[in-house]
Motif scaffolding. Structure first.
Motif, PDB file in Angstrom:
ATOM      1  N   ASP A  18     -21.402 -23.794  27.763  1.00  0.00           N
ATOM      2  CA  ASP A  18     -22.790 -23.332  27.703  1.00  0.00           C
ATOM      3  C   ASP A  18     -23.790 -24.403  28.167  1.00  0.00           C
ATOM      4  O   ASP A  18     -24.998 -24.196  28.109  1.00  0.00           O
ATOM      5  CB  ASP A  18     -23.140 -22.846  26.301  1.00  0.00           C
ATOM      6  CG  ASP A  18     -22.945 -23.910  25.230  1.00  0.00           C
ATOM      7  OD1 ASP A  18     -22.410 -24.998  25.537  1.00  0.00           O
ATOM      8  OD2 ASP A  18     -23.321 -23.645  24.071  1.00  0.00           O
ATOM      9  N   GLU A  48      -8.855 -12.939  27.292  1.00  0.00           N
ATOM     10  CA  GLU A  48      -9.263 -12.289  26.055  1.00  0.00           C
ATOM     11  C   GLU A  48     -10.145 -11.096  26.415  1.00  0.00           C
ATOM     12  O   GLU A  48     -10.288 -10.768  27.597  1.00  0.00           O
ATOM     13  CB  GLU A  48      -9.995 -13.288  25.165  1.00  0.00           C
ATOM     14  CG  GLU A  48      -9.055 -14.387  24.681  1.00  0.00           C
ATOM     15  CD  GLU A  48      -9.687 -15.262  23.645  1.00  0.00           C
ATOM     16  OE1 GLU A  48      -9.100 -15.364  22.561  1.00  0.00           O
ATOM     17  OE2 GLU A  48     -10.759 -15.837  23.903  1.00  0.00           O
ATOM     18  N   ASN A  50     -13.166 -10.752  26.767  1.00  0.00           N
ATOM     19  CA  ASN A  50     -14.273 -11.054  27.680  1.00  0.00           C
ATOM     20  C   ASN A  50     -13.803 -11.206  29.127  1.00  0.00           C
ATOM     21  O   ASN A  50     -14.611 -11.469  30.017  1.00  0.00           O
ATOM     22  CB  ASN A  50     -15.025 -12.304  27.225  1.00  0.00           C
ATOM     23  CG  ASN A  50     -14.165 -13.550  27.253  1.00  0.00           C
ATOM     24  OD1 ASN A  50     -12.984 -13.516  27.604  1.00  0.00           O
ATOM     25  ND2 ASN A  50     -14.742 -14.667  26.857  1.00  0.00           N
ATOM     26  N   THR A  54     -11.691 -18.766  28.368  1.00  0.00           N
ATOM     27  CA  THR A  54     -12.465 -19.959  28.022  1.00  0.00           C
ATOM     28  C   THR A  54     -12.611 -20.185  26.523  1.00  0.00           C
ATOM     29  O   THR A  54     -12.947 -21.292  26.102  1.00  0.00           O
ATOM     30  CB  THR A  54     -13.872 -19.915  28.654  1.00  0.00           C
ATOM     31  OG1 THR A  54     -14.530 -18.726  28.243  1.00  0.00           O
ATOM     32  CG2 THR A  54     -13.786 -19.988  30.169  1.00  0.00           C
ATOM     33  N   SER A  55     -12.348 -19.180  25.714  1.00  0.00           N
ATOM     34  CA  SER A  55     -12.454 -19.388  24.262  1.00  0.00           C
ATOM     35  C   SER A  55     -11.096 -19.641  23.603  1.00  0.00           C
ATOM     36  O   SER A  55     -11.018 -19.750  22.389  1.00  0.00           O
ATOM     37  CB  SER A  55     -13.170 -18.209  23.612  1.00  0.00           C
ATOM     38  OG  SER A  55     -12.451 -17.025  23.852  1.00  0.00           O
ATOM     39  N   HIS A  57      -8.558 -22.182  22.647  1.00  0.00           N
ATOM     40  CA  HIS A  57      -8.502 -23.639  22.506  1.00  0.00           C
ATOM     41  C   HIS A  57      -7.163 -24.046  21.912  1.00  0.00           C
ATOM     42  O   HIS A  57      -6.858 -23.746  20.768  1.00  0.00           O
ATOM     43  CB  HIS A  57      -9.663 -24.140  21.638  1.00  0.00           C
ATOM     44  CG  HIS A  57     -10.990 -23.866  22.274  1.00  0.00           C
ATOM     45  ND1 HIS A  57     -11.455 -24.579  23.351  1.00  0.00           N
ATOM     46  CD2 HIS A  57     -11.931 -22.932  22.009  1.00  0.00           C
ATOM     47  CE1 HIS A  57     -12.622 -24.107  23.713  1.00  0.00           C
ATOM     48  NE2 HIS A  57     -12.942 -23.107  22.915  1.00  0.00           N
ATOM     49  N   PRO A  62     -12.768 -29.434  22.419  1.00  0.00           N
ATOM     50  CA  PRO A  62     -13.349 -28.136  22.785  1.00  0.00           C
ATOM     51  C   PRO A  62     -13.630 -28.005  24.275  1.00  0.00           C
ATOM     52  O   PRO A  62     -13.877 -26.902  24.762  1.00  0.00           O
ATOM     53  CB  PRO A  62     -14.643 -28.075  21.971  1.00  0.00           C
ATOM     54  CG  PRO A  62     -15.001 -29.495  21.709  1.00  0.00           C
ATOM     55  CD  PRO A  62     -13.694 -30.240  21.621  1.00  0.00           C
TER      56      PRO A  62
END
Length: 164
Positions: A18, A48, A50, A54-55, A57, A62
């Motif tokens: 972000d 995923e 979305n 990217t989410s 982990h 992170p």
């Protein structure tokens, strides 16, 4: 049994997803994934709801991202990476990813199977420790698929191996 090519890329971003420094990458991600989804030989990719990974982990950091996919062949993956619209983004990877955080591996999986992301990480680590092998390799030294087929002890090949 036939095989397909699995690949995993582990990369560490220069900034959070972000952050403005990652905005161009995040803004291009849907397009990059769409190019893969339409590419000849594409089978599957880790994602995923979305549409990206990217989410996911896997590590404490992170900024560490994972990308994993399956392809019909090494040549088709190579064409996607270097001969499709993906290459324009690939050339810009230094803007978004730390050079020391880039880790990759490729390996063969039985046709129709989906590789486990933790298995992919193990293969990256194996490749880094031992170099290319049928278990894990890169683009520069690919190996043919290592296929294992179940047989009974009465099979002539099994008898030869067991000394019976």
């Amino acid at each position: 049994m036939t095989a397909q090519l699995a690949q995993i890329n582990l990369g560490t971003m220069v900034a959070p997803v972000d952050d403005p420094r990652g905005a161009a990458f995040m803004g291009a991600l849907d397009e990059i994934n769409a190019i893969a989804d339409r590419a000849p030989g594409f089978v599957w990719r880790l994602q995923e709801d979305n549409g990206n990974a990217t989410s996911i982990h896997l590590f404490d950091d992170p900024l560490a991202l994972v990308n994993m996919s399956v392809w019909e062949s090494l040549d088709e993956l190579r064409d996607y990476v270097y001969r499709s619209g993906h290459v324009d983004f690939f050339r810009r990877r230094a803007e978004w990813f730390r050079p020391e955080g880039k880790r990759v591996a490729r390996w063969w999986v039985p046709t129709g199977s989906v590789p486990d992301v933790r298995d992919g990480v193990r293969r990256v680590e194996f490749l880094e420790r031992h170099g290319p092998s049928p278990y894990a390799f890169g683009f520069s030294r690919p190996t043919p698929p290592l296929l294992i087929e179940p047989v009974t002890l009465e099979d002539p090949g099994a008898r030869d191996l067991s000394g019976r």
